[in-house]
Design an enzyme around this catalytic site. Structure first.
Site, PDB file in Angstrom:
ATOM      1  N   CYS A  80       9.056  -9.571   1.728  1.00 51.10           N
ATOM      2  CA  CYS A  80       7.726 -10.053   2.111  1.00 51.10           C
ATOM      3  C   CYS A  80       6.848 -10.241   0.884  1.00 51.10           C
ATOM      4  O   CYS A  80       5.997 -11.145   0.856  1.00 51.10           O
ATOM      5  CB  CYS A  80       7.084  -9.094   3.099  1.00 51.10           C
ATOM      6  SG  CYS A  80       7.067  -7.378   2.541  1.00 51.10           S
ATOM      7  N   HIS A 105       4.037  -3.546   4.041  1.00 48.70           N
ATOM      8  CA  HIS A 105       4.363  -4.948   4.273  1.00 48.70           C
ATOM      9  C   HIS A 105       3.304  -5.819   3.612  1.00 48.70           C
ATOM     10  O   HIS A 105       2.114  -5.484   3.624  1.00 48.70           O
ATOM     11  CB  HIS A 105       4.416  -5.217   5.774  1.00 48.70           C
ATOM     12  CG  HIS A 105       4.602  -6.662   6.128  1.00 48.70           C
ATOM     13  ND1 HIS A 105       5.734  -7.358   5.792  1.00 48.70           N
ATOM     14  CD2 HIS A 105       3.801  -7.546   6.770  1.00 48.70           C
ATOM     15  CE1 HIS A 105       5.623  -8.614   6.222  1.00 48.70           C
ATOM     16  NE2 HIS A 105       4.455  -8.746   6.819  1.00 48.70           N
TER      17      HIS A 105
END
Length: 1350
Positions: free
Chosen positions: A180, A483
């Site tokens: 990510c 994330h």
């Protein structure tokens, strides 16, 4: 722009109506079954509108699919799919507001959903109106609660109303696993016009480099796909492959700022000697001055540094309050510090140390300004990394003019000193944080923008240093993991978008406004989701570029775009083929391999059955084996081995119709059935049941291989017998049919008019049939020969038994005998010679054992030579013999065949054997295999209710098939006989049902036992004697050992049985009255010589404790301890064994026994301690034997023996272990003893407890500072020491002794030696841990493996 009052009103109106979260699973295709479509809709939305939204998101034509409830216990909901024409609201239709409502997208009337074309409103066409776009406001609530959207995250579905590519105009990037951070940076670079256009202008020369390894080319290719692709998301694997990464790198979590710097450096290296060589510096590089100014004379020393990003501190070190805005952090960044006191600066002009001012000044800002918010810090209180989630606002427009240096750099009082390191690429501070992140989706909750009204902006004069925010890279999570995603503003339409891996969505204006004001806390106030890296662009109309349109692409980009378009079209066609491909399991009984072969048949739904049969024929590699016309496909149930139906007359039917459509999985399989050329295929009709018929021959006592017969459940037993008669040729009038419903249930079918269904027949069944005129028909079934034969058949297993190698003379030393006489050997060697019964062999072996025992006592030397001669003679021939059964009385109910051996489970004559008291360690002392009795893990009691499906048969030598135990048969067969079970101590391995030699006291029982010679096919057992034994698994271990006596050549008390598992690990079976019910076909057993345990005895492994040796634990021997024995008695018994086997000549007062826990020495056993009373003992016990240099000092249980070791920091060495015996647990006594031992003054002595397992190894580079020295306690048995038992390791030192100073070279050399030493001893090297794998981009295609790298 909305004013605050308007914002409140809009929030209020939006919050009045509850929202419904719909999560839809597409079950119509194997590719989409694991994906989720997520819709967050107002509760007033109608069901009809829900269908439209789902159709648009999934890319299907509305009306070609159904929506049904999933995972609900409400039978009303499960009864039917939602009515597509319904105008009812979602709430009135059963949806729950504020909660997750799980739905399934299914086929409609067996037809696959129709994929929408581009013209009809596909996933790539604009189909949502403006109202649908405005439905999503901010993050989704969880379970009806407001806020804390970071808690609401799942990798299975997105967090917002995701729009398709044509709605947003942008394409997402697929997260490979934990990439990510990479996706966020790539999307930011893609949305930077200057960077994208410059990348397009670079032309790749394929002759110079492999395109796979070219980072600029793969980035260029990725950007073209992001701009022109019609996909929802594209892969980044080609880009990471150009980085030199393998698949494991996708699972490494890294920092986005670190990646930015490393990737820019790689691009600069690749772009050397090109027009783009200075692109990174032109766009991202700034300059600053690092200066020190003397406060007395004004002299200033400085150097110029470059930076690619500015790291901003969130919370200053030691402060409790964080900076409230980016402007405050920037001001703190350039705020100088005063060097005074001990930190004074030596002024070159004043020639002395003076107070000075040290700081940084910005000289030049880059065109693209990157700010890193340093949210990751280290907490020195908890000694853990932490993330700072403090609120920090940042403006949409940032004026950097207050932070620029306007002083004259060439003033007379300033002298310039240029540093050679000024060209460092990266931030001006090298503080880099690499953190672990996960792939959980998250919602931006903490992006706080400082807002000013448009009227104020109009009054403010435009500055040449005004920067416009266009990208916010967000981190959600903690310092341990999280994330990344990016919120990016498009310079084309000034619209903000959320780029969250493969999901790209518009961020509503209301949400942006709320984020700007940020004090309207509908978001989590303590959220872990916040901005991490900001990117600004200088507002300069003369430099601000626009994105290149497709028609303006350079020619090489147009060619690249055309190639990618063709590749994408080909991929789309391939996906369409896969979408219409039926994938189903295919089975075939291969005529050459003679086994069921499994494969997967992939056939297009429009292919006919005839074409599919040809494909299956080639897939199973039958070309040239059988003709194609001898094969056909039939519907098959592999679990029940049931042929459901055949497809006569449907050879031209499409497979899609035959299989019921294209599905992700099927409830049935296909079988490629093969016939002989002279046979005709039998039609299989739905509703028929499969029956495997085994014909039983009472005369030969054999059971034939199964014959398959198909019948109907409504057939009567009489009709069923006629059907079997036709298939087998048996007489139906005298036929007995026995149904085996499960392994412990045999049922005689004797009611003529009863149907098969009433008798319990199912889809697949197994029956035994017998047809003869014998008198056995008149007997009760459970007393008949047929029942006993089937009972034996169901309980017979096959075991591979490896016998011990017997060297000449070894048996005489163990009071043993040769297996058989020369006559028996000759008879075995000649295949036509007569066979001897087991009773004859046992009697002969018993007589030999008696004679040998007497001879050994009277004439030892003559007996040894005689035994040696017999052993040598015996070794010249095979040690195996096929044993015939003894003659049975003529009136016996069951007459075993002459190829079987039905032996007695016990023999009273065996009690005459003398008991051998010696252990087996004299022969097997080099083995340290644990002798755990694995049989207790599977008690035979559990088999009384065992009922398993038929898992196939294995033919035995007499034609029988091997099956698992049927305990109900056993209890019926031995009805009236006393059954006894183990009631002795679990650890002793014996039972009161047996005498001291392990012989059964119960009534004699005859159980099946048959042997034949066996040799290893692979040659691995060459020279080793092996038996293949067929036996009734209800036989006890004692009876099993007695039956093996003739083949082992010693009494059953003189050998041990080891069960061999799949990993070749052996465990001894010692519970003599346990049956072999836990064994199964083809299990392996190893027989080893050695005295078997009696009741109350325990096998013990003795290890020598060598505290100062590199390997402190050394195996010595196996011995036997008995319950009630004192430690002194066991030591006296050990003395001769230690002398004979280990060459240790000791006396009882010069060694001790102590507890062993893995490698740790524990409690010292005192001579008067009694096993089982003072010392707990168990099977396979292990003890330490420690040789003493002086008489034993441990006399009482109140004493404490600790192992001490002195650390000498001035010499960087550890002295040898020395034992200290304490009378109490007092720390003062310990220090006094250590002071007396070492000569260190009591006030200077410090100690620390060792860590880990003995010997508590630690690096010499760590011991001085890493151990908890001089704990503030008065007793040893409290925290943090917890020293309550013997064997603890104590390090001590003189606190006045200084640590040796090492040069860098000496430190590195010592580090290598310590690393090597600790790795050899198996201890972890902790002074240089690799907490994370460094982020690297390899310019030469990949890393080179370092042999020394772990």
């Amino acid at each position: 722009m909305l004013f605050p009052s308007e914002i409140y009103l809009e929030i209020e109106s939006a919050a009045e109506e509850p929202r419904v979260l719909c999560i839809v699973q597409d079950t119509t295709n194997a590719k989409t079954v694991n994906e989720r479509l997520t819709l967050n809709l107002p509760a007033s939305t109608t069901v009809n509108k829900l269908y439209e939204d789902v159709a648009h998101k999934a890319g299907y034509v509305n009306g070609t699919f159904c929506l049904a409830w999933a995972n609900t216990g409400d039978m009303v909901k499960l009864s039917a799919p939602l009515d597509q024409a319904s105008e009812m609201s979602l709430v009135l239709s059963g949806f729950e507001a504020g909660k997750r409502n799980f739905m399934q997208l299914t086929d409609k009337e067996g037809e696959q959903p129709q994929v929408a074309s581009d013209e009809s409103g596909t996933a790539d066409s604009s189909g949502l109106d403006d109202s649908s776009q405005d439905r999503f406001i901010g993050p989704l609530p969880r379970d009806g609660t407001v806020g804390c959207s970071s808690d609401y995250s799942s990798p299975s579905y997105s967090y917002s109303s995701i729009l398709n590519k044509s709605d947003t105009g942008y394409v997402g990037l697929v997260n490979q696993a934990m990439t990510c951070y990479l996706n966020s940076l790539l999307q930011t670079l893609f949305m930077t016009p200057e960077f994208r256009n410059a990348l397009y202008n670079w032309e790749f020369e394929e002759s110079e480099e492999d395109p796979v390894n070219s980072i600029p080319y793969q980035l260029q290719r990725l950007f073209v796909l992001l701009q022109t692709s019609k996909k929802r998301a594209i892969e980044t694997t080609d880009v990471t492959r150009s980085f030199g990464w393998d698949s494991s790198e996708a699972w490494q979590q890294h920092d986005v700022q670190e990646l930015c710097r490393v990737m820019f450096d790689a691009l600069e290296q690749k772009w050397k000697q090109t027009e783009q060589a200075d692109l990174i510096n032109q766009l991202y590089q700034g300059k600053l001055k690092d200066y020190v100014r003397c406060l007395e004379c004004g002299y200033e020393s400085w150097r110029i540094d470059t930076y690619l990003d500015i790291p901003l501190v969130i919370r200053p070190f030691g402060a409790s309050q964080a900076f409230g805005s980016v402007e405050e952090a920037l001001q703190a960044f350039i705020q100088p510090e005063t060097l005074d006191g001990p930190n004074q600066y030596f002024c070159e002009r004043c020639k002395k140390k003076c107070d000075a001012r040290k700081g940084l000044r910005f000289l030049h800002f880059p065109y693209l300004l990157t700010l890193q918010l340093k949210r990751f810090d280290f907490d020195y209180t908890t000694m853990h990394r932490i993330k700072l989630n403090d609120r920090m606002t940042f403006p949409e427009e940032l004026d950097m003019s207050p932070f620029i240096d306007v002083e004259d750099e060439k003033s007379p009082q300033t002298e310039s000193c240029t540093d050679s390191g000024a060209e460092n690429e990266g931030s001006c501070h090298s503080d880099q944080m690499s953190n672990d992140f996960s792939t959980d989706d998250a919602v931006d909750e903490g992006i706080c923008l400082d807002n000013t009204s448009s009227s104020e902006r109009a009054l403010k004069p435009k500055s040449s240093l005004t920067f416009e925010l266009f990208s916010v890279m967000v981190h959600s999570g903690s310092a341990a993991g999280g994330h990344y995603y990016a919120c990016i503003k498009s310079f084309s339409d000034s619209q903000w978008y959320s780029f969250n891996d493969q999901h790209v969505s518009k961020v509503s204006q209301l949400y942006i406004t709320i984020s700007i004001l940020s004090n309207l806390l509908i978001l989590c106030p303590n959220s872990s989701t916040n901005a991490y890296m900001l990117m600004y662009r200088l507002k300069d109309p003369s430099r601000n570029a626009k994105f290149l349109d497709v028609e303006d692409f350079p020619e090489h980009i147009k060619r690249l775009m055309q190639r990618e378009k063709e590749s994408e079209e080909q991929e789309k066609r391939q996906r369409e083929i896969e979408r219409n491909t039926c994938k189903i399991k295919l089975f075939c009984m291969h005529p050459v391999k003679m086994m069921m072969v499994e494969n997967k048949l992939e056939v297009h739904k429009d292919k006919t059955l005839r074409e599919a049969t040809e494909m299956a024929y080639k897939l199973m590699d039958l070309d040239g084996v059988v003709p194609l016309d001898c094969c056909r496909l039939v519907k098959y149930d592999e679990f029940h081995e049931y042929l459901e139906r055949s497809y006569e007359g449907e050879e031209d039917m499409p497979m899609g119709l035959l299989l019921g459509g294209v599905k992700s999985s099927y409830m049935f399989d296909l079988l490629l059935e093969i016939r002989r050329p002279d046979q005709v295929f039998q039609p299989y009709k739905p509703g028929e049941v499969m029956v495997k018929v085994h014909v039983v021959d009472l005369k030969s006592e054999s059971i034939a291989a199964p014959v398959s017969v198909r019948a109907y459940l409504n057939q009567t037993i009489t009709e069923f017998k006629q059907l079997i008669a036709q298939a087998t040729g048996l007489c139906a009038e005298t036929m007995r049919v026995i149904l085996e419903r499960c392994y412990n249930d045999l049922r005689l079918l004797y009611v003529p008019n009863k149907t098969l269904k009433a008798e319990g027949f199912f889809r697949s069944n197994k029956v035994f049939v017998e047809s003869s005129d014998s008198a056995d028909h008149q007997a009760v079934f459970t007393d008949s020969v047929l029942w006993k034969l089937l009972d034996r058949h169901g309980n017979t297993i096959r075991l591979f038994v490896s016998l011990p190698e017997q060297s000449p003379g070894s048996l005489a030393n163990r009071t043993s005998c040769p297996k058989a006489s020369a006559d028996s050997e000759d008879s075995f060697d000649g295949a036509k010679g007569s066979r001897k019964s087991v009773e004859a062999i046992l009697e002969e072996s018993t007589e030999k054992l008696k004679n040998l025992s007497l001879q050994q006592q009277q004439q030892q030397h003559q007996q040894q030579s005689s035994s040696t001669s017999d052993s040598q003679k015996s070794s010249e021939h095979s040690d195996f013999e096929l044993i015939e059964s003894p003659a049975q009385e003529p009136d016996a109910a069951s007459q075993p065949s002459q190829t079987e051996n039905c032996t007695r489970a016990a023999s009273d004559t065996e009690n005459q054997f003398p008991s051998e008291e010696r252990s087996d360690s004299d022969v097997n002392n080099d083995r340290s295999t644990s002798s755990v009795d694995s049989d207790i893990l599977s008690s035979s009691h559990s088999s009384d209710t065992l009922c398993n499906a038929d898992s196939g048969t294995l033919p035995l030598a007499n034609g029988l098939d091997s099956h698992s135990i049927t305990s109900s048969r056993r209890s019926k067969a031995h009805e009236g006989k006393k059954e006894t079970w183990d009631t002795a101590e679990e650890d002793s391995g014996t039972d009161s049902e047996y005498d001291e030699n392990g012989k059964s006291k119960a009534d004699a029982q005859y159980l099946y036992f048959k042997t034949e010679p066996y040799s290893h096919e692979d040659g691995s057992g060459e020279g080793q004697k092996c038996l293949l034994v067929h036996l009734d698994k209800r036989i006890t271990l004692a009876a099993f050992k007695q039956n093996l006596e003739p083949f082992v050549g010693v009494p059953s008390t003189q050998f041990k049985v080891f069960r061999v598992y799949a990993n070749n690990q052996e465990f001894e079976s010692v519970r003599l009255n346990e049956t072999l019910s836990s064994f199964s076909d083809d299990n392996k057993i190893t027989i080893r010589l050695g005295r078997a345990l009696k009741k109350g005895e325990y096998r013990v492994k003795v290890y020598q404790l060598l505290v100062n040796d590199p390997e402190p634990c050394k195996f010595l021997l196996d011995t036997v301890f008995a319950k009630g024995m004192t430690v002194r008695q066991s030591k006296e018994e050990l003395l001769p064994q230690l002398k004979d086997q280990c060459k240790l000549d000791l006396s009882t007062d010069r060694f001790r026994l102590r507890k062993k826990t893995w490698k740790n020495p524990g409690t010292v056993f005192l001579d008067y301690h009694v096993y089982e009373e003072d010392i707990n003992i168990s099977s396979n016990w292990e003890v330490f034997l420690e040789v003493l240099e002086e008489p034993e000092r441990m006399k009482s249980m109140s004493q404490l023996a600790v192992l001490t070791r002195r650390w000498c920091p001035a010499q960087m060495k550890l002295e040898a272990f020395r034992e200290v015996v304490l009378e109490s647990s007092s720390v003062e006594e310990l220090k006094e003893k250590l002071s007396e031992l070492s000569g260190i003054p009591l006030e200077n002595l410090e100690f620390a407890k060792g860590r880990g397992t003995f010997p508590c190894d630690i690096s010499l580079l760590e011991i001085h500072q890493d151990l908890d020295w001089n704990p503030k306690v008065s007793t040893l048995n409290v925290w943090p020491l917890y020293i309550c038992d013997d064997g603890a390791v104590i390090f001590y030192r003189d606190c006045t002794e200084e640590l040796m100073e090492l040069s860098e070279e000496e430190r590195n050399e010592l580090m290598k030696k310590e690393s090597s030493r600790l790795l050899k001893t198996g201890h972890r090297v902790s002074y240089s841990p690799r907490k994370e794998k460094a982020l690297k981009i390899y310019l030469d295609g990949g890393p080179t493996k370092d042999p020394g790298q772990d």
